[in-house]
Motif scaffolding. Sequence first.
Motif, short mmCIF file in Angstrom:
data_model
loop_
_atom_site.label_atom_id
_atom_site.label_comp_id
_atom_site.label_asym_id
_atom_site.label_seq_id
_atom_site.Cartn_x
_atom_site.Cartn_y
_atom_site.Cartn_z
N GLN A 294 0.83 -1.22 0.00
CA GLN A 294 0.00 0.00 0.00
C GLN A 294 0.85 1.25 0.00
OE1 GLN A 294 -2.52 0.37 3.46
NE2 GLN A 294 -3.03 -1.80 3.45
N ARG A 295 1.85 1.26 0.88
CA ARG A 295 2.62 2.49 1.08
C ARG A 295 3.56 2.80 -0.09
NH1 ARG A 295 1.49 6.14 5.13
NH2 ARG A 295 3.00 7.07 3.73
N LEU A 296 4.01 1.73 -0.80
CA LEU A 296 5.04 1.97 -1.84
C LEU A 296 4.46 2.02 -3.24
CD1 LEU A 296 7.82 -0.40 -0.43
CD2 LEU A 296 7.65 2.08 -0.18
N CYS A 297 3.15 1.82 -3.34
CA CYS A 297 2.50 1.76 -4.64
C CYS A 297 2.81 3.01 -5.48
CB CYS A 297 0.99 1.64 -4.38
SG CYS A 297 0.07 1.51 -5.87
N GLY A 298 3.34 2.80 -6.67
CA GLY A 298 3.59 3.93 -7.59
C GLY A 298 4.90 4.67 -7.35
N GLU A 299 5.67 4.27 -6.37
CA GLU A 299 6.92 4.99 -6.08
C GLU A 299 8.10 4.35 -6.83
OE1 GLU A 299 6.75 7.55 -4.29
OE2 GLU A 299 5.20 7.32 -2.77
N GLN A 300 9.12 5.15 -7.11
CA GLN A 300 10.39 4.60 -7.58
C GLN A 300 11.22 4.35 -6.31
OE1 GLN A 300 13.35 7.16 -9.17
NE2 GLN A 300 14.10 5.66 -10.64
N VAL A 301 11.27 3.09 -5.91
CA VAL A 301 11.82 2.77 -4.57
C VAL A 301 13.23 2.22 -4.66
CG1 VAL A 301 11.47 1.35 -2.50
CG2 VAL A 301 9.49 2.22 -3.75
N PHE A 302 14.08 2.64 -3.71
CA PHE A 302 15.41 2.05 -3.53
C PHE A 302 15.47 1.53 -2.10
CE2 PHE A 302 15.61 5.07 -6.90
CZ PHE A 302 16.39 4.44 -7.86
N VAL A 303 15.86 0.27 -1.96
CA VAL A 303 15.91 -0.34 -0.62
C VAL A 303 17.35 -0.26 -0.12
CG1 VAL A 303 15.65 -2.52 0.64
CG2 VAL A 303 14.00 -1.90 -1.14
N VAL A 304 17.51 0.23 1.12
CA VAL A 304 18.84 0.16 1.75
C VAL A 304 18.73 -0.82 2.91
CG1 VAL A 304 20.63 1.41 3.02
CG2 VAL A 304 19.47 2.51 1.10
N THR A 305 19.63 -1.80 2.92
CA THR A 305 19.59 -2.79 3.98
C THR A 305 21.01 -3.21 4.31
OG1 THR A 305 18.49 -4.83 4.67
CG2 THR A 305 19.27 -4.77 2.39
N ASP A 306 21.15 -4.21 5.24
CA ASP A 306 22.52 -4.67 5.51
C ASP A 306 22.65 -6.15 5.17
OD1 ASP A 306 21.65 -6.22 7.67
OD2 ASP A 306 22.26 -4.78 9.18
N GLU A 307 23.88 -6.64 5.31
CA GLU A 307 24.17 -8.00 4.83
C GLU A 307 23.36 -9.05 5.60
OE1 GLU A 307 28.19 -7.41 5.76
OE2 GLU A 307 28.72 -6.64 3.77
N VAL A 308 23.17 -8.83 6.90
CA VAL A 308 22.46 -9.83 7.71
C VAL A 308 20.99 -9.90 7.30
CG1 VAL A 308 21.66 -10.36 10.05
CG2 VAL A 308 24.03 -9.75 9.66
#
Length: 341
Positions: free
Chosen positions: A24-38
């Motif tokens: 719902q929240r990301l619908c229509g967005e150009q999204v980039f995910v930042v996360t870590d290795e774990v």
Amino acid sequence: MNPDFTVRNTSRVYVARAEELLPQRLCGEQVFVVTDEVVEALYPDLLPHYPHICIPCGEQHKTLTTVESIHRRLLALGADRKSFLLAVGGGIVTDTAGFAASTYMRGIRFGFLSTTLLGQVDASVGGKNGVNVDGYKNMAGTFTQPEFVVCDTTMLRTLPEREFRAGLAEVVKSAIIADPNLFERLEQTSFTQLRSDEALLEQVVRAAVGVKVAIVERDEREAGERRLLNLGHTLAHAIEKCSHAMNHGEAVAVGMRLVADCAVRGAWLSAAERNRICGLLTRLGFVLESPVGLDRLLAEVGKDKKSDGESIHLIVPHAIGHCEVHTLEKEALQTLFKQDK
Ligand code: GLY
């Protein structure tokens, strides 16, 4: 879905399932995910449709170098001012990625999926983003609210026991600051129950987030009341700086014990309430002895770059559910603690 809390009219906090909320929240967005290795290894199928930027784990990587590496990747991937950054991880990831988002092209929109207990009840909520400089905590950063924070307690199942316990220190902190009912509820349960009973855990996370949101609503920029959220942290930061024997939550538990002892000596807190605080922390499995001598800790507090000139804001419990900010000269602080020896 309605949020559980709204911070400053801009940031929505949900204690809910990520798979329900994120589409719902990301619908229509150009999204980039930042996360870590774990997190990437634990959830390889999470959000596969978006580019992932993976940062290294550990407090030693909560730096401007990591922020710059996120900026470079965003640039290479074609992120622009309309892009949305979603940070997925614990406090180190959300603090660092929040800072990267709030400075990339002078600030792009961002949100958090918080995957640790410590992140859910403290770091991800309230709009503080930042990184350490030369080992000094959070010396560069911004106050920028994420558009949303999702606290999915089912993600805590994969959290190692030690990290789960570290998050509980911040839950106890919130209870001592402003929620005596939460404190009682914690006294009536056990570490094992908190770890295994998801409904209970969700209630506890919601209560702790509620304490934080109420304070941030009244004092977003930490001009006064928000300082209460630093209960136990003055000494905890010194413990973490002098020794790697304890993680942040473990050090906060020791810091809360030391400050409760001081509060009894100063006749601000009753011995009975101090014993309840120490009793709860011990039952949850915390060691309350500092791995570093008091002299060394106090010398480190004296060097604290975040102090207000010669004064320190010490958060003192006056009762379970009520703390006050005491502004003390560094020398007065030394005297107060040294009576402990
Ligand atoms: N972690 C303390 C604060 O957000 O103010």
